[in-house]
Write an enzyme that holds these catalytic residues in place. Structure first.
Site, mmCIF file in Angstrom:
data_model
loop_
_atom_site.group_PDB
_atom_site.id
_atom_site.type_symbol
_atom_site.label_atom_id
_atom_site.label_comp_id
_atom_site.label_asym_id
_atom_site.label_seq_id
_atom_site.Cartn_x
_atom_site.Cartn_y
_atom_site.Cartn_z
ATOM 1 N N ASP A 29 60.083 -37.624 33.336
ATOM 2 C CA ASP A 29 58.536 -37.716 33.890
ATOM 3 C C ASP A 29 58.592 -36.426 34.781
ATOM 4 O O ASP A 29 59.252 -36.222 35.643
ATOM 5 C CB ASP A 29 58.219 -38.695 34.846
ATOM 6 C CG ASP A 29 56.896 -38.639 35.582
ATOM 7 O OD1 ASP A 29 56.010 -37.866 35.217
ATOM 8 O OD2 ASP A 29 56.596 -39.500 36.354
ATOM 9 N N HIS B 199 73.071 -26.692 18.231
ATOM 10 C CA HIS B 199 73.968 -27.716 18.372
ATOM 11 C C HIS B 199 75.249 -27.390 18.823
ATOM 12 O O HIS B 199 76.040 -28.229 19.325
ATOM 13 C CB HIS B 199 73.808 -28.696 16.896
ATOM 14 C CG HIS B 199 74.124 -30.032 17.185
ATOM 15 N ND1 HIS B 199 74.960 -30.477 17.936
ATOM 16 C CD2 HIS B 199 73.482 -31.031 16.611
ATOM 17 C CE1 HIS B 199 75.245 -31.693 17.918
ATOM 18 N NE2 HIS B 199 74.105 -32.340 16.914
#
Length: 477
Positions: free
Chosen positions: A420, A172
């Protein structure tokens, strides 16, 4: 996941780097918004896709495209292949990219698994998805006391003739959710286009790295550095990351879907309730985020409290004045006080903290209390995010000490179901870093615009109570 019906076979273990010579050696400073994340465990996410092809097809046709597109994307998102350089005090940590730095990529075959079960919404053992999460390579310590930490790892698991899972883990400190999902959207787009990454040359699409644009308001970097120096001074304990005693607990993971129609009714009801019970001159805006967080927070508190009462047989009301907290991250890009574009790569989050008394949240108007408090905080953060960010980690100390807090991970703005790779939209997205049970993830619904998906991990008894509480709440609408 154990059991004789499951077979795992590692097909490939490789390292993927940006094209040789495409990125010069680069040092990136860490800001006061990056440094507080050093104590945090890696962010872990899973993207499941339908893939009705045999292993041979994946290895011969799909994997080369996936690998090439990752390489081309890392040319623009090079910090994810870089290293975190963590020197002892009084030196400052930074990100260092050198030509040839790479990301580990493991490809595994997983047979005997029911993908429908893996991607279901109903409660399943929380450890069920752990085999698909990559592990970051171990950190190392140089002879001069400098800790070197990897930033990202990838694991691709193929379910023959059924599906594929892209597992991601990243530190992070290098990137918040918005920055990381920018990378994932870019990688999936490059993969789907069979290697066309020219769109990332556009200023509106490529990541923005200029740390000077963030500045250092009121010496925030110095305060954040003190927190880092405290952390690095105990590096032997921190090297393995925070310990979470969750392996022996009977926990389950479940996803709850709020439809657009349900959310619309909830928003209308909560807006009316807030107007009728408000003594404030300012009208609060009840958004999809506000209403979703409100109902989920209340149901989570009730499930935890019900479990405590059952296990202790204690109905004592002496703790009714105890404060309960809700924490959500506010993306500060393009907000007042932050001259940063939405493509800024790094951490740019401010904490939105709400607190309310247990008696108010557990009462008949608990959802109204929660909704008003969350809506007010959202409005405050529109212009006050910088002020909250400047407070640094100290802003969270009271909340963490209380032991009564719920965190919100994810955001419907991430558009995760748009990612996608050329195999269609994802079947399911899961965030594994919520496994400690103190957080819930919130993303847009896969099935319809305006709906929401909320995932959480609780003990089985608490999950049963949560499910019952949520059904009871929704029954009224």
């Amino acid at each position: 996941m154990a059991g004789p019906s499951y077979l795992v076979n590692i097909l490939d273990s490789n390292h993927v780097s940006a094209p040789k010579g495409s990125v010069p050696s680069t040092t990136l400073a860490l800001t006061y918004l990056d440094l507080p994340w050093f104590p945090s465990a890696p962010m872990q996410s899973l993207f499941f896709y339908e893939f009705p092809h045999p292993i041979s097809h994946f290895m011969q046709t799909t994997l080369p495209t996936l690998t090439q597109s990752l390489s081309l994307t890392l040319q623009h998102f090079f910090p994810l292949a870089a290293k975190l350089i963590c020197p002892p005090p009084p030196l400052k940590p930074f990100i260092l990219y050198s030509d040839g730095d790479s990301v580990p990529l493991i490809v595994a075959e997983f047979t005997g698994a029911d993908v429908d079960h893996l991607t279901a919404n109903y409660p399943r053992d929380f450890k069920l998805l752990h085999p698909f999460v990559p592990e970051l390579p171990p950190s190392t310590m140089s002879s001069d006391g400098i800790l070197v930490m990897p930033i990202m790892a990838v694991k691709v698991t193929v379910f023959p003739n059924t599906g594929v899972c892209i597992g991601m883990a990243h530190n992070h400190v290098a990137a918040d959710g918005s920055a990381f999902m920018h990378f994932m959207r870019s990688w999936s787009s490059v993969c789907k286009s069979k290697g066309d990454s020219t769109f990332l040359d556009e200023e509106s699409r490529r990541p923005f790295y200029n740390r000077d644009a963030l500045g250092d308001p009121d010496g925030c970097n110095e305060e954040a550095l003190k927190c880092y120096w405290h952390w690095i001074s105990s590096w032997r304990e921190n090297l393995a990351g925070p310990t979470k005693e969750i392996s022996s607990v009977d926990k389950v993971r479940a996803t709850f879907v709020l439809t657009r129609a349900q959310i619309t009714k909830l928003k209308q009801w909560l807006t009316t309730q807030c107007k009728n019970s408000s003594n404030d001159s300012d009208e609060v805006k009840i958004s999809t985020f506000v209403v979703t967080c409100s109902i989920m927070w209340i149901c989570m508190i009730k499930s935890q409290e019900n479990n405590i009462q059952v296990s202790t047989n204690d109905d004592d009301d002496d703790d009714d004045d105890t404060f309960y907290y809700l924490l959500f991250a506010v993306d500060c890009r393009n907000r007042i006080g932050f001259s940063l574009p939405v493509t800024y790569f790094g951490n740019c989050l401010a904490p939105g903290i709400i607190r309310a008394k247990k008696s108010e949240l557990m009462g008949a108007k608990g959802i109204v209390t929660a909704g008003k408090a969350i809506a007010k905080k959202v409005k405050e953060m529109e212009s006050g995010a910088l002020k909250e960010a400047e407070k640094g980690p100290s802003n969270l100390e009271e909340m963490f000490r209380s032991g009564h807090h719920v965190g919100i991970s994810g955001s419907p703005k991430f558009r995760v179901y748009d990612m996608d790779f050329g195999w269609g939209r994802p079947l399911k997205i899961e965030f594994i870093h919520i496994d400690d049970g103190g957080s819930l993830s919130l993303i847009e619904s896969k099935n319809e615009s305006g709906g929401m998906e909320v995932s959480l991990v609780l003990s089985k008894n608490q999950m049963d109570a949560f499910t019952s509480n949520l059904a009871e709440c929704l029954k009224a609408f």
